[in-house]
Write an enzyme that holds these catalytic residues in place. Structure first.
Site, PDB file in Angstrom:
ATOM      1  N   SER A  64      50.269  57.140 -11.656  1.00  0.00           N
ATOM      2  CA  SER A  64      49.753  56.248 -10.618  1.00  0.00           C
ATOM      3  C   SER A  64      50.558  56.284  -9.320  1.00  0.00           C
ATOM      4  O   SER A  64      50.093  55.800  -8.294  1.00  0.00           O
ATOM      5  CB  SER A  64      49.726  54.815 -11.132  1.00  0.00           C
ATOM      6  OG  SER A  64      51.040  54.400 -11.455  1.00  0.00           O
ATOM      7  N   LYS A 109      40.456  49.316 -13.932  1.00  0.00           N
ATOM      8  CA  LYS A 109      40.267  50.326 -12.876  1.00  0.00           C
ATOM      9  C   LYS A 109      38.794  50.727 -12.828  1.00  0.00           C
ATOM     10  O   LYS A 109      37.972  49.967 -12.322  1.00  0.00           O
ATOM     11  CB  LYS A 109      41.200  51.512 -13.119  1.00  0.00           C
ATOM     12  CG  LYS A 109      42.626  51.226 -12.672  1.00  0.00           C
ATOM     13  CD  LYS A 109      43.513  50.792 -13.761  1.00  0.00           C
ATOM     14  CE  LYS A 109      44.901  50.443 -13.275  1.00  0.00           C
ATOM     15  NZ  LYS A 109      45.638  49.684 -14.271  1.00  0.00           N
ATOM     16  N   HIS A 153      44.634  55.517 -15.308  1.00  0.00           N
ATOM     17  CA  HIS A 153      44.122  56.089 -14.055  1.00  0.00           C
ATOM     18  C   HIS A 153      43.328  57.374 -14.269  1.00  0.00           C
ATOM     19  O   HIS A 153      42.976  58.043 -13.296  1.00  0.00           O
ATOM     20  CB  HIS A 153      45.284  56.336 -13.083  1.00  0.00           C
ATOM     21  CG  HIS A 153      46.003  55.084 -12.732  1.00  0.00           C
ATOM     22  ND1 HIS A 153      45.598  54.238 -11.706  1.00  0.00           N
ATOM     23  CD2 HIS A 153      47.077  54.482 -13.302  1.00  0.00           C
ATOM     24  CE1 HIS A 153      46.407  53.199 -11.662  1.00  0.00           C
ATOM     25  NE2 HIS A 153      47.313  53.310 -12.609  1.00  0.00           N
TER      26      HIS A 153
HETATM   27  N1  PMP Z   1      49.282  51.454 -17.510  1.00  0.00           N
HETATM   28  C1  PMP Z   1      49.340  52.039 -16.301  1.00  0.00           C
HETATM   29  C2  PMP Z   1      49.631  53.504 -16.212  1.00  0.00           C
HETATM   30  C3  PMP Z   1      49.121  51.286 -15.143  1.00  0.00           C
HETATM   31  O1  PMP Z   1      49.183  51.867 -13.940  1.00  0.00           O
HETATM   32  C4  PMP Z   1      48.852  49.907 -15.268  1.00  0.00           C
HETATM   33  C5  PMP Z   1      48.639  49.023 -14.048  1.00  0.00           C
HETATM   34  N2  PMP Z   1      47.989  49.552 -13.011  1.00  0.00           N
HETATM   35  C6  PMP Z   1      48.830  49.341 -16.540  1.00  0.00           C
HETATM   36  C7  PMP Z   1      49.046  50.147 -17.639  1.00  0.00           C
HETATM   37  C8  PMP Z   1      48.563  47.870 -16.715  1.00  0.00           C
HETATM   38  O2  PMP Z   1      47.216  47.642 -16.574  1.00  0.00           O
HETATM   39  P1  PMP Z   1      46.598  46.267 -16.038  1.00  0.00           P
HETATM   40  O3  PMP Z   1      46.907  46.209 -14.568  1.00  0.00           O
HETATM   41  O4  PMP Z   1      45.156  46.452 -16.298  1.00  0.00           O
HETATM   42  O5  PMP Z   1      47.230  45.173 -16.784  1.00  0.00           O
END
Ligand code: PMP
Length: 451
Positions: A224, A284, A252
């Site tokens: 990310s 996402k 992602h």
């Molecule tokens: N895993 C990754 C790779 C993330 O980038 C994120 C947050 N963007 C999460 C887990 C956590 O997900 P959430 O924001 O839906 O709680």
């Protein structure tokens, strides 16, 4: 007979404690209040936050965080009455706000209400939960799947519940915080290997594997911050050689990688059965909130009945489950959205490179960083771009090492090529201009200290 039934003082105290009787209170002298009552929280974190706020103020930069968006954030968004080109939302397939997704969510509210009002194990189960989980299991070709109310909590509770003290977790050095927190919660030995370096992972496993019961490797399918991907086929080979379990976080990747958006396995042409645990988020591409695990029936059954973050937490709200399911159906029926986000990512990457910008290791899918080399340049550039109607987040120290500071662009299928071209050109101009502004660091440090 003695009143103490012949017990020693210590044995009597233990007996009283066991039957729940408190020992008679002995008046103790009031302790002296020697130390001040310190604020809660971690002092080093509070110091970082305060330093960032003072640095921003000293540089005349507005706080880029917590800006309220006034509607659905897609290729554009409205903040404080003004429209911006938007690059801060992971609405990858443009499905947040889609009328069909909204309708599915509204129908679920009409049928079930806004909450399931209990953990699923007791009375929070609704048919929409299993329908979503079946669709996720179908996508990863696993026997079963499970959804939880937070993506972050999914990694924490699942990783924390799968391995323990006698085991080893090896995770990529750029892993998301939730993976690291899960590893810490598990109590297993934790090693981080250099980003995407599976030769080094192989060496680490050769050195450590024999001393532990189980080894769990955790990586992400699409990073990310950098927008790059692992070599899944090579990773699978390393995991097999060392009898290690493999978990891939597809937060992602879903909707972004592979011709149908099924993620890194589809992109790499690797059989998903080689990965033991597929993890992803509903926040996402699936326009909701929550996390999921797709895996064997045995593993899902174990989690469903014992993972603390599932058993002791409420079930997904019905509108969120319904919205996620609707998104999966639209993704299946409209693969052109997947093709569009991929085309847009490639287009933006090319435009940035043509403008002389450093996009790091990004493959040009949904995440394109533009490296600035310094937090001050990143923060100043983002502030200037905001004035010019472009909303992008600066990623600065301590979130990344100082020299890895950057502007991070999230790309959606909704962006238009001409919009991406315009932004790349404006960005190059702004960065060139900001880089010219010399900062006297000693003088700045003085102003920060005085603030
Ligand atoms: N895993 C990754 C790779 C993330 O980038 C994120 C947050 N963007 C999460 C887990 C956590 O997900 P959430 O924001 O839906 O709680």
């Amino acid at each position: 007979m003695s009143k103490d039934f012949g017990l020693s003082g210590d044995a009597k105290a233990k007996l009283l404690a066991r039957v729940g009787v408190r020992a008679p209170l002995v008046a103790e002298p009031e302790p002296e209040v020697a130390r001040p009552r310190l604020p809660l929280g971690r002092p080093e974190v509070a110091a970082d936050l305060s330093m960032m706020a003072r640095a921003g103020a000293a540089l005349g930069i507005r706080d880029p965080f917590f800006r309220p968006h006034e509607g659905v954030a897609g290729a554009t968004t409205v903040i404080d009455g003004r429209s911006y080109d938007n690059f801060v939302s992971y609405n990858y397939l443009g499905l947040n706000g889609d009328v069909r997704v909204n309708e599915a969510a509204k129908d679920a509210v009409d049928r079930y209400g806004t909450s399931v009002s209990a953990s699923r194990i007791v009375s929070g189960e609704r048919p929409i939960h299993r329908a979503l989980e079946q669709a996720l299991a179908d996508l990863y070709r696993t026997e079963d799947a499970l959804t939880l109310v937070s993506g972050h909590a999914t990694n924490v509770t699942v990783i924390g519940h799968l391995v323990g003290r006698d085991d080893l977790i090896l995770h990529d050095s750029l892993s998301h915080n939730s993976i690291v927190q899960g590893a810490l919660a598990s109590g297993a030995q934790r090693l981080s290997f250099p980003h995407n370096d599976f030769d080094e992972l192989d060496r680490m496993l050769s050195a450590r594997r024999a001393q532990v019961e189980r080894a769990l490797i955790v990586v992400e399918g699409h990073y990310s911050m950098d927008g790059d991907i692992p070599d899944l086929a090579r990773l699978v080979a390393v995991a097999k050689r060392h009898r290690a379990h493999l978990m891939v976080d597809e937060a992602h990747s879903l909707g972004v990688l592979g011709p149908r958006g099924h993620g890194i396995f589809e992109h790499a042409g690797v059989d998903p059965a080689h990965v033991d645990i597929w993890m992803g988020t509903l926040s996402k591409t699936l326009s909701g909130c929550g996390g999921y695990i797709a895996a064997s029936a045995e593993l899902i059954d174990y989690l469903r009945k014992s993972a603390p973050g599932f058993v002791y937490s409420v079930g997904l709200p019905p509108p969120v489950a319904a919205a996620a399911l609707a998104c999966l159906e639209i993704m299946r029926d409209e693969p052109e959205r997947v093709a569009q986000v991929q085309a847009n990512g490639a287009h933006f990457l090319k435009a940035c490179k043509a403008a002389g910008l450093d996009t790091g290791p990004s493959i040009g899918a949904a995440i394109v960083p533009v490296m600035t080399g310094s937090s001050i340049v990143a923060a100043r550039a983002a502030d200037r771009l905001f004035d010019l109607g472009i909303n992008v987040q600066p990623i600065i120290y301590p979130a990344v090492p100082e020299q890895a500071a950057r502007l991070r662009f999230f790309i959606s299928s909704l962006h238009r090529p001409e919009q991406l071209d315009r932004v790349a050109t404006t960005l190059a101009d702004v960065l060139a201009d900001v880089a010219k502004q010399r900062v006297d660091l000693a003088e700045l440090a003085g102003r920060i200290a005085a603030a």
